[in-house]
Scaffold this motif. Sequence first.
Motif, PDB file in Angstrom:
ATOM      1  N   TYR A   1     -30.702 -19.927 -42.490  1.00 46.41           N
ATOM      2  CA  TYR A   1     -29.397 -19.309 -42.692  1.00 46.41           C
ATOM      3  C   TYR A   1     -28.857 -18.822 -41.353  1.00 46.41           C
ATOM      4  O   TYR A   1     -29.604 -18.646 -40.390  1.00 46.41           O
ATOM      5  CB  TYR A   1     -29.504 -18.121 -43.657  1.00 46.41           C
ATOM      6  N   SER A   2     -27.580 -18.574 -41.287  1.00 44.35           N
ATOM      7  CA  SER A   2     -26.964 -18.076 -40.058  1.00 44.35           C
ATOM      8  C   SER A   2     -27.256 -16.587 -39.882  1.00 44.35           C
ATOM      9  O   SER A   2     -27.650 -15.893 -40.828  1.00 44.35           O
ATOM     10  CB  SER A   2     -25.442 -18.299 -40.107  1.00 44.35           C
ATOM     11  N   ASP A   3     -27.032 -16.099 -38.662  1.00 49.28           N
ATOM     12  CA  ASP A   3     -27.183 -14.665 -38.414  1.00 49.28           C
ATOM     13  C   ASP A   3     -26.223 -13.875 -39.299  1.00 49.28           C
ATOM     14  O   ASP A   3     -26.584 -12.822 -39.837  1.00 49.28           O
ATOM     15  CB  ASP A   3     -26.879 -14.339 -36.942  1.00 49.28           C
ATOM     16  N   GLN A   4     -25.010 -14.374 -39.447  1.00 49.09           N
ATOM     17  CA  GLN A   4     -24.004 -13.688 -40.261  1.00 49.09           C
ATOM     18  C   GLN A   4     -24.463 -13.567 -41.712  1.00 49.09           C
ATOM     19  O   GLN A   4     -24.234 -12.548 -42.369  1.00 49.09           O
ATOM     20  CB  GLN A   4     -22.652 -14.432 -40.190  1.00 49.09           C
ATOM     21  N   TRP A   5     -25.130 -14.623 -42.208  1.00 51.30           N
ATOM     22  CA  TRP A   5     -25.636 -14.576 -43.582  1.00 51.30           C
ATOM     23  C   TRP A   5     -26.687 -13.478 -43.720  1.00 51.30           C
ATOM     24  O   TRP A   5     -26.657 -12.696 -44.679  1.00 51.30           O
ATOM     25  CB  TRP A   5     -26.246 -15.929 -43.958  1.00 51.30           C
TER      26      TRP A   5
END
Length: 245
Positions: free
Chosen positions: A117-121
């Motif tokens: 997953y992304s950091d934002q997620w």
Amino acid sequence: MFKTHYKLERNSIGFALAIIAVASIGGLVEIAPLFTIDETVEAAPDMRVYTPLELAGRNVYIREGCYACHSQMIRTLQDEVDRYGPYSLAAESQYDHPMLWGSKRTGPDLARVGGKYSDQWHVAHLDDPRAVVPESVMPAYTWLLDTELRTDDLGNQLRALRRVGVPYTDAMIDSAAADAVNQANPDGAGTTGVGERYGEATTIRAFDGDPGRLTEMDALVAYLQILGKLTDAATAQTSAMEAKP
């Protein structure tokens, strides 16, 4: 036959010897495999150590009890491999003190969550789990975004880990606090040093989205993003097995 223990209980010496004999069986089962450990533990020549920021994130992970709901050990069962990825190897945990294998899964196994997953997620999920996964029962960790990460003790932590076998160098120990700050600040002047000490593949970015500050959220996301990526040994072994006729 079923009354043998009554006779043993009347003979204290015999009873003590019986306890020793039974305990020895268990001890033998536990100890014997250690004599062949060099043959059973996979080699991982590309294995790298945690950076100070990732180590700090691991400490936050332990402090908040994340290990109580998330295991970090994928079994060799086919359904586990299909769901989570290549099964875990012993070599992948050689620098974990303590190890966080676990057996309880209120949430999914995290052994291969790095890069999934992304950091934002991750930030959104930790801040408000149900905003990302409506059915989640995970508590929110909102305060991580507002809590400044302590870095003054990271050098001592690396030094302590070196005493139990983690190959941290003097340069890593001396630069621990600065490296933690620089890894979360891609525009900083010290990012080159982080890459030189921990490898070019080291992820350097603002994990919580704000490069101007270093928070516990930075550390925890940095740790989650490296899980399963400290070595390619598991992936390489899986590929080798699939290539066999």
